[in-house]
Design an enzyme around this catalytic site. Structure first.
Site, PDB file in Angstrom:
ATOM      1  N   TYR A  80       4.607 -56.334  14.714  1.00 13.82           N
ATOM      2  CA  TYR A  80       4.830 -55.706  16.023  1.00 13.82           C
ATOM      3  C   TYR A  80       6.288 -55.840  16.404  1.00 13.82           C
ATOM      4  O   TYR A  80       6.846 -56.929  16.352  1.00 13.82           O
ATOM      5  CB  TYR A  80       3.967 -56.366  17.104  1.00 13.82           C
ATOM      6  CG  TYR A  80       2.845 -55.447  17.532  1.00 13.82           C
ATOM      7  CD1 TYR A  80       3.142 -54.271  18.222  1.00 13.82           C
ATOM      8  CD2 TYR A  80       1.519 -55.727  17.224  1.00 13.82           C
ATOM      9  CE1 TYR A  80       2.129 -53.406  18.584  1.00 13.82           C
ATOM     10  CE2 TYR A  80       0.504 -54.859  17.592  1.00 13.82           C
ATOM     11  CZ  TYR A  80       0.821 -53.688  18.275  1.00 13.82           C
ATOM     12  OH  TYR A  80      -0.168 -52.817  18.639  1.00 13.82           O
ATOM     13  N   GLU A 127       7.712 -54.040  19.375  1.00 15.67           N
ATOM     14  CA  GLU A 127       7.908 -53.241  20.598  1.00 15.67           C
ATOM     15  C   GLU A 127       9.298 -53.501  21.169  1.00 15.67           C
ATOM     16  O   GLU A 127       9.774 -54.633  21.179  1.00 15.67           O
ATOM     17  CB  GLU A 127       6.862 -53.621  21.649  1.00 15.67           C
ATOM     18  CG  GLU A 127       5.519 -52.973  21.398  1.00 15.67           C
ATOM     19  CD  GLU A 127       4.475 -53.399  22.415  1.00 15.67           C
ATOM     20  OE1 GLU A 127       4.769 -54.241  23.285  1.00 15.67           O
ATOM     21  OE2 GLU A 127       3.347 -52.877  22.328  1.00 15.67           O
ATOM     22  N   ASP A 142      14.395 -27.954  18.726  1.00 13.42           N
ATOM     23  CA  ASP A 142      13.442 -28.655  17.868  1.00 13.42           C
ATOM     24  C   ASP A 142      13.678 -28.124  16.455  1.00 13.42           C
ATOM     25  O   ASP A 142      13.189 -27.058  16.085  1.00 13.42           O
ATOM     26  CB  ASP A 142      12.014 -28.353  18.336  1.00 13.42           C
ATOM     27  CG  ASP A 142      10.955 -28.944  17.408  1.00 13.42           C
ATOM     28  OD1 ASP A 142      11.330 -29.478  16.349  1.00 13.42           O
ATOM     29  OD2 ASP A 142       9.754 -28.859  17.742  1.00 13.42           O
ATOM     30  N   THR A 191      11.161 -33.491  12.894  1.00 18.66           N
ATOM     31  CA  THR A 191      10.301 -34.321  12.053  1.00 18.66           C
ATOM     32  C   THR A 191      11.186 -34.868  10.945  1.00 18.66           C
ATOM     33  O   THR A 191      12.303 -34.394  10.734  1.00 18.66           O
ATOM     34  CB  THR A 191       9.173 -33.494  11.406  1.00 18.66           C
ATOM     35  OG1 THR A 191       9.752 -32.391  10.707  1.00 18.66           O
ATOM     36  CG2 THR A 191       8.192 -32.978  12.439  1.00 18.66           C
ATOM     37  N   LYS A 193       9.804 -32.967   6.507  1.00 18.36           N
ATOM     38  CA  LYS A 193       9.853 -31.602   5.971  1.00 18.36           C
ATOM     39  C   LYS A 193      11.089 -31.488   5.068  1.00 18.36           C
ATOM     40  O   LYS A 193      11.117 -32.125   4.020  1.00 18.36           O
ATOM     41  CB  LYS A 193       9.856 -30.590   7.119  1.00 18.36           C
ATOM     42  CG  LYS A 193       8.582 -30.676   7.989  1.00 18.36           C
ATOM     43  CD  LYS A 193       8.558 -29.589   9.039  1.00 18.36           C
ATOM     44  CE  LYS A 193       7.233 -29.525   9.754  1.00 18.36           C
ATOM     45  NZ  LYS A 193       7.145 -30.274  10.984  1.00 18.36           N
ATOM     46  N   ARG A 247       6.360 -39.161   6.863  1.00 18.85           N
ATOM     47  CA  ARG A 247       5.907 -38.409   8.034  1.00 18.85           C
ATOM     48  C   ARG A 247       6.388 -39.134   9.290  1.00 18.85           C
ATOM     49  O   ARG A 247       6.168 -40.331   9.445  1.00 18.85           O
ATOM     50  CB  ARG A 247       4.374 -38.338   8.076  1.00 18.85           C
ATOM     51  CG  ARG A 247       3.736 -37.776   6.839  1.00 18.85           C
ATOM     52  CD  ARG A 247       2.324 -37.333   7.110  1.00 18.85           C
ATOM     53  NE  ARG A 247       2.374 -36.040   7.735  1.00 18.85           N
ATOM     54  CZ  ARG A 247       2.674 -34.894   7.082  1.00 18.85           C
ATOM     55  NH1 ARG A 247       2.916 -34.915   5.801  1.00 18.85           N
ATOM     56  NH2 ARG A 247       2.727 -33.759   7.725  1.00 18.85           N
TER      57      ARG A 247
END
Ligand code: PLP
Length: 420
Positions: free
Chosen positions: A51, A53, A202, A228, A231, A237
Site C-alpha cells: 500500500y 497511498e 485525451d 492510457t 496502446k 494497462r
C-alpha cells in the site's frame, strides 16, 4: 514447472492458450500492443504487495522508500517523454485518468465540448451511458460530412468554433478513439482561448506516436493531457495525467487520490517506468515512424482494391473501413467475426455518417501498433491487406476463410511474438 502451473493448472493452461493465440493471430485492434518482457516482469513483481497511498515523500503508510523511487522515476521519465512539467502516473486506466480530470475541473452539470461519439470519441467524452454524460452537459462538434470536400472526414474546426461560441463550454476536449488524421492542437488552443475554455487532449491512442515524434505534441497548447499507457506507448494497462500548470497539477493529484482512487498499483507504476524508459530510446522513434508507414501502406493497398476509408486514408496508426461502399449488406460485426475466424483480430466500429447501431456498425477499425512491434514492415502490410480483402469478399465462405487462416499462421511464424 512454474509456480503458477503448480498452484493453479487451470489458469496456467488458459494463460498458455492465450499466449498461443497471440502468436497465431495478427493483432490489428488499434488500441492494443505487445508489452516487452521487461514491462511484464516489473508488473508481475513484489511491488504488488504494498500500500502506498499518497505521493512520493508524502505517503500514508510506512515502508514506501523504494516505491517513492519507483514512482519518481516513472514521473520524471513521463515528463521527459512528453516535454511537460507535471505527471500523475497513478490512474488505473484511461477512464480513471479522465474521471479524475473531470472531478478536478467540473461541478455537476457543467458544460464541455467534445466530438460526437459516432465520429470517433470515447465513452468518457460525454456518452449518455457514462458518468461524463450523466452528470455533466456535453455539447458536440463533428467531422466534415461533405464528401465532395478535400478534407471530408477530417475534423470540422468550424463546427468546433461554432459549438464553443454557442455554448461557452468550460472545457474543450480533443483526442479520439477512432480518428485517422493528425490533430491540430494549436488550432484547438486558438479556439479555446477565443471562447475562454480550458483545452484538454485525451491522447490515449496517439501517445506513442507523440512520444516517438510521429505526431505533433499537445504541449505547449493543451492545459491538460490524459492518456492510457498500454496502446501505442506499449506499457502496462494504465492511465496518466500530464500538465504544465502547477495549480492544475495539484488539483489533479487530489482528484486522483483521494478523489477517485485509493492505493496506487505500484507494480503497474514500475512497469510504466520501464515502458517510458524504453520509449525514450532512439529505437522507439523508429518504431513510431514505422507504425505510421505501415498504416499508410495498409490504407493504400485497401483503397487500391476499391475499399472506402474514412477521410480517404490515414496520418496515424489506424484506418476505418466503411464497408457500405463495397458491400451494402456487410456489417462491421460480421466482418470482424469473419476476420477473427481467419486469425485477423480487429473490431467493428462506427464510421462517419453511420446508419447502423453501435452493436452492428458499418465499419471496421484496423491498427498497426501491435504488428509493428512484432516486426512487420510495409511490404508485410501489403500481404495483410490481401488477406483482409479475401475475407471481406468471401461472404463468410468457410473454405476461403480457412485458406486465409493458413496464410496468416505462416506469416505469424515469420514474426515470433515478443511478449513472454
Ligand atoms: N480515452 C480514449 C481516447 C480511449 O480510446 C480509451 C480506450 O480505448 C480510453 C480513454 C479509456 O482507456 P481505458 O480502457 O484504459 O479505461
Amino acid at each position: 514447472v512454474s509456480a503458477l502451473q503448480a498452484s493453479d493448472p487451470e489458469i496456467a493452461a488458459l494463460v498458455a492458450q492465450e499466449k498461443d493465440r497471440q502468436h497465431r493471430t495478427l493483432e490489428m485492434i488499434a488500441s492494443e500492443n505487445h508489452a516487452s518482457h521487461a514491462v511484464m516482469e516489473a508488473q508481475g513483481s513484489c511491488l504488488t504487495n504494498k500500500y502506498a497511498e499518497g505521493y512520493p515523500g508524502k505517503r500514508y503508510y510506512s515502508g514506501c522508500a523504494f516505491h517513492d523511487e519507483v514512482e519518481t522515476l516513472a514521473i520524471e521519465r513521463a515528463k521527459r517523454l512528453f516535454g511537460c512539467g507535471y505527471a500523475n502516473v497513478q490512474p488505473h486506466s484511461g477512464a480513471s485518468a479522465n474521471l479524475a480530470v473531470q472531478l478536478a475541473l467540473f461541478d455537476p452539470g457543467d458544460t464541455f465540448a467534445a466530438i460526437e461519439l459516432s465520429d470517433g470519441g470515447h465513452l468518457t467524452h460525454g456518452s449518455p451511458v457514462n458518468l461524463s454524460g450523466k452528470w455533466l452537459n456535453p455539447v458536440t462538434y463533428n467531422l466534415v460530412t461533405d464528401e465532395s470536400r478535400e478534407d471530408w472526414g477530417h475534423l470540422d474546426y468550424d463546427s468546433v468554433d461554432r459549438v464553443c461560441a454557442e455554448h461557452k463550454p468550460k472545457v474543450l476536449m480533443t483526442g479520439y478513439s477512432a480518428y485517422p488524421r493528425t490533430i491540430d492542437f494549436a488550432r484547438f488552443r486558438e479556439i479555446a482561448d477565443r471562447h475562454g475554455a480550458i483545452l484538454w487532449a485525451d491522447v490515449a491512442h496517439i501517445a506513442g506516436l507523440i512520444a516517438g515524434g510521429a505526431h505533433p505534441s499537445p504541449f505547449p497548447h493543451c492545459h491538460v493531457v490524459t492518456t492510457t499507457t498500454h496502446k501505442t506507448l506499449r506499457g502496462p494497462r494504465g492511465g496518466m495525467i500530464l500538465t504544465d500548470d502547477a495549480d492544475l497539477a495539484k488539483r489533479f493529484n487530489s482528484a486522483v487520490f483521494p478523489g477517485t482512487q485509493g492505493g496506487p498499483l505500484m507494480h503497474v507504476i514500475a512497469a510504466k517506468a520501464v515502458a517510458f524508459g524504453e520509449d525514450l530510446q532512439p529505437s522507439f522513434r523508429a518504431y513510431a515512424e514505422q507504425v505510421v508507414a505501415n498504416a499508410k501502406r495498409l490504407a493504400g493497398e485497401l483503397m487500391d482494391r476499391g475499399y472506402k476509408l474514412a477521410s480517404n486514408g490515414t496520418d496515424n496508426h489506424l484506418i476505418l473501413v466503411d464497408l457500405r461502399a463495397t458491400d451494402p449488406e456487410l456489417t462491421g460485426k460480421d466482418a470482424a467475426s469473419w476476420l477473427e475466424r481467419a486469425g485477423i483480430i480487429a473490431n467493428m466500429n462506427t464510421v462517419p455518417n453511420e446508419t447502423r447501431s453501435p452493436f452492428k456498425t458499418s465499419g471496421i477499425r484496423l491498427g498497426t501498433p501491435a504488428l509493428t512491434t512484432r516486426g512487420l514492415r510495409a511490404d508485410d502490410l501489403a500481404e495483410v491487406a490481401g488477406f483482409i480483402d479475401r475475407v471481406l469478399t468471401s461472404r463468410g465462405d468457410a473454405a476461403v476463410i480457412d485458406a486465409v487462416r493458413a496464410d496468416v499462421e505462416s506469416l505469424c511464424d515469420r514474426f515470433p511474438r515478443l511478449s513472454a
